[in-house]
Scaffold this motif. Structure first.
Motif, mmCIF file in Angstrom:
data_model
loop_
_atom_site.group_PDB
_atom_site.id
_atom_site.type_symbol
_atom_site.label_atom_id
_atom_site.label_comp_id
_atom_site.label_asym_id
_atom_site.label_seq_id
_atom_site.Cartn_x
_atom_site.Cartn_y
_atom_site.Cartn_z
ATOM 1 N N GLU A 97 3.216 3.548 4.918
ATOM 2 C CA GLU A 97 2.903 4.649 4.011
ATOM 3 C C GLU A 97 2.159 4.134 2.784
ATOM 4 O O GLU A 97 1.204 4.760 2.321
ATOM 5 N N ALA A 98 2.599 2.989 2.269
ATOM 6 C CA ALA A 98 1.934 2.406 1.095
ATOM 7 C C ALA A 98 0.477 2.097 1.400
ATOM 8 O O ALA A 98 -0.420 2.386 0.590
ATOM 9 N N LEU B 47 -7.247 -2.840 -4.679
ATOM 10 C CA LEU B 47 -7.802 -3.767 -3.698
ATOM 11 C C LEU B 47 -6.912 -4.994 -3.541
ATOM 12 O O LEU B 47 -6.723 -5.504 -2.423
ATOM 13 N N PHE B 48 -6.348 -5.463 -4.640
ATOM 14 C CA PHE B 48 -5.472 -6.635 -4.609
ATOM 15 C C PHE B 48 -4.222 -6.358 -3.780
ATOM 16 O O PHE B 48 -3.859 -7.135 -2.895
ATOM 17 N N LEU C 222 -0.782 -6.829 0.946
ATOM 18 C CA LEU C 222 0.038 -6.155 1.949
ATOM 19 C C LEU C 222 -0.399 -6.535 3.361
ATOM 20 O O LEU C 222 0.436 -6.826 4.224
ATOM 21 N N ARG C 223 -1.684 -6.541 3.623
ATOM 22 C CA ARG C 223 -2.163 -6.883 4.965
ATOM 23 C C ARG C 223 -1.831 -8.319 5.330
ATOM 24 O O ARG C 223 -1.555 -8.623 6.490
ATOM 25 N N GLU C 224 -1.817 -9.175 4.321
ATOM 26 C CA GLU C 224 -1.409 -10.560 4.593
ATOM 27 C C GLU C 224 0.070 -10.616 4.942
ATOM 28 O O GLU C 224 0.478 -11.321 5.867
ATOM 29 N N ARG C 225 0.881 -9.865 4.204
ATOM 30 C CA ARG C 225 2.321 -9.839 4.485
ATOM 31 C C ARG C 225 2.625 -9.217 5.847
ATOM 32 O O ARG C 225 3.616 -9.566 6.496
ATOM 33 N N GLN C 226 1.764 -8.296 6.259
ATOM 34 C CA GLN C 226 1.924 -7.681 7.577
ATOM 35 C C GLN C 226 1.400 -8.586 8.699
ATOM 36 O O GLN C 226 1.464 -8.222 9.857
ATOM 37 N N GLU D 275 -7.799 -8.730 8.963
ATOM 38 C CA GLU D 275 -7.933 -7.663 7.976
ATOM 39 C C GLU D 275 -7.637 -8.166 6.567
ATOM 40 O O GLU D 275 -8.276 -7.745 5.602
ATOM 41 N N ALA D 276 -6.672 -9.085 6.455
ATOM 42 C CA ALA D 276 -6.326 -9.639 5.139
ATOM 43 C C ALA D 276 -7.489 -10.436 4.564
ATOM 44 O O ALA D 276 -7.831 -10.290 3.383
#
Length: 214
Positions: free
Chosen positions: A106-107, A128-129, A134-138, A143-144
């Motif tokens: 959702e975030a 953007l940060f 978030l994409r790195e954590r996922q 994408e990150a």
């Protein structure tokens, strides 16, 4: 940690006027104006002479967020979006509340929407940060890396964004290392699996030989 530090300054400045308006509302009115003085905080849709309904909703969301009442924070920021769905700030903070509530998908969707809204360059840089982080954590590594590149490009284009270009370079290198490590581990895992299959096949064949020799 850096993402949390990044949004703190903006939130503080965004809510400063709200706090001023609230403080003004608590000051005792002049005797001559006592009968006509409005009750509650000064209101101004433009958020200049008093707190706007939009910023008032933001302030409620912030108070709930600080109290770690994330469902209430979500409601507060959603209320702000209902009042003005074209401003970036409420989307940014709503994404933070959803992430804190354990809802990263959702975030991510909310922050993507935030990028289409109106806001200062510094705020867009923050969005953007947090998206790249978030994409790195996922563990969405391609994408990150792309997201960190977009963050760096935006900072280069917008001098007043006040971001951290060095962080982007470091995180992209970290992503590259993780991708390499995963590839190396995958190759090692494949060799281990193959060797295990060979051992099991050998054991099965030996068992058949033993049975025939009896």
């Amino acid at each position: 940690m850096q993402a949390r530090v990044l949004f703190a300054s903006l939130v503080a400045s965004s809510l400063a006027l709200a706090g001023t308006a609230l403080a003004q509302s608590k000051a005792p009115p002049a005797k001559s104006d006592a009968a006509t003085a409005p009750k509650g905080p000064l209101k101004d849709p433009a958020n200049q002479k008093g707190i706007s309904p939009y910023m008032e909703a933001i302030a409620k969301g912030e108070a709930a967020f600080v109290a770690r009442d994330f469902p209430a924070a979500v409601v507060g920021f959603q209320d702000a979006i209902k009042i003005d769905g074209q401003q970036m700030l409420a989307f940014y903070r709503l994404g933070e509340a959803q992430l804190a509530a354990g809802k990263p998908e959702e975030a991510e969707a909310i922050w993507n929407s935030a990028l289409t809204k109106t806001g200062p360059d510094e705020l867009k840089a923050k969005v953007l940060f947090v998206l790249a982080d978030l994409r790195e954590r996922q563990k969405k590594m391609p994408e990150a890396k792309e997201a960190w590149g977009q963050y760096a490009a935006f900072l280069k284009e917008k001098a007043d964004a006040k971001g951290y270009a060095a962080t982007s370079d470091e995180r992209q290198k970290m992503v590259d290392r993780r991708v390499k490590d995963e590839k190396d581990y995958a190759a090692v895992k494949e060799r281990i699996t193959k060797r295990q299959e060979e051992r099991e096949k050998e054991a099965t064949e030996n068992a058949k030989k033993d049975k025939r020799n009896k």
